[in-house]
Design a protein around this motif. Structure first.
Motif, PDB file in Angstrom:
ATOM      1  N   ASP A  94       0.814  -1.222   0.000  1.00 18.87           N
ATOM      2  CA  ASP A  94       0.000   0.000   0.000  1.00 18.87           C
ATOM      3  C   ASP A  94       0.844   1.268   0.000  1.00 18.87           C
ATOM      4  OD1 ASP A  94      -2.239  -1.592   0.033  1.00 18.87           O
ATOM      5  OD2 ASP A  94      -2.631  -1.317   2.176  1.00 18.87           O
ATOM      6  N   ALA A  95       1.969   1.248   0.729  1.00 19.18           N
ATOM      7  CA  ALA A  95       2.825   2.426   0.850  1.00 19.18           C
ATOM      8  C   ALA A  95       3.811   2.555  -0.308  1.00 19.18           C
ATOM      9  CB  ALA A  95       3.599   2.380   2.163  1.00 19.18           C
ATOM     10  N   GLU A  96       3.808   1.552  -1.199  1.00 17.47           N
ATOM     11  CA  GLU A  96       4.764   1.528  -2.312  1.00 17.47           C
ATOM     12  C   GLU A  96       6.195   1.657  -1.810  1.00 17.47           C
ATOM     13  OE1 GLU A  96       3.631   4.000  -5.637  1.00 17.47           O
ATOM     14  OE2 GLU A  96       1.504   3.582  -5.297  1.00 17.47           O
ATOM     15  N   GLU A  97       6.495   0.901  -0.767  1.00 19.42           N
ATOM     16  CA  GLU A  97       7.837   0.891  -0.165  1.00 19.42           C
ATOM     17  C   GLU A  97       8.843   0.513  -1.248  1.00 19.42           C
ATOM     18  OE1 GLU A  97      10.658   1.543   2.292  1.00 19.42           O
ATOM     19  OE2 GLU A  97       8.626   1.682   3.116  1.00 19.42           O
ATOM     20  N   PRO A  98       9.815   1.404  -1.539  1.00 19.17           N
ATOM     21  CA  PRO A  98      10.693   1.170  -2.685  1.00 19.17           C
ATOM     22  C   PRO A  98      11.938   0.306  -2.418  1.00 19.17           C
ATOM     23  CG  PRO A  98      11.130   3.324  -1.787  1.00 19.17           C
ATOM     24  CD  PRO A  98       9.995   2.738  -0.980  1.00 19.17           C
TER      25      PRO A  98
END
Length: 100
Positions: free
Chosen positions: A63-67
């Motif tokens: 959901d947070a688009e953790e890269p």
């Protein structure tokens, strides 16, 4: 020139972060287990295997688009693929019942 995007991280209350207190990786220090780059991902995923908060971690990272890094047993590429799959998920609709 390519730039890394900084996604907007969902705002979480302290209670929503509580799951992180139970994460297995919280107690793991990479300096204690030096591995070469080819095995880093496998080692990180092995820590996730029996983590009690695996689903919370995975959901947050997707959901947070953790890269960066391994979150919930998924690499950045796997999380990106999961976001793509999630776009096509449909929630089942319940037919509306009308009272006569």
């Amino acid at each position: 020139m390519l730039r890394e995007q900084n996604p907007t991280v969902p705002a979480l209350s302290p209670n929503e972060w509580e799951w992180r207190q139970h994460a297995r990786c919280r107690y793991f220090d990479p300096a204690d287990d030096p591995a070469d780059d080819s095995t880093d991902e496998h080692a990180a995923k092995a820590i996730c295997n029996h983590c009690p908060v695996l689903a919370h971690c995975r959901d947050y990272a997707v959901d947070a688009e953790e890269p960066h890094g391994i979150w919930g047993g998924l690499s950045p590429t796997e999380r990106k693929r999961q976001r793509w799959f999630n776009r096509f998920k449909t929630t089942p609709t319940v037919p509306e019942q009308r009272c006569s």
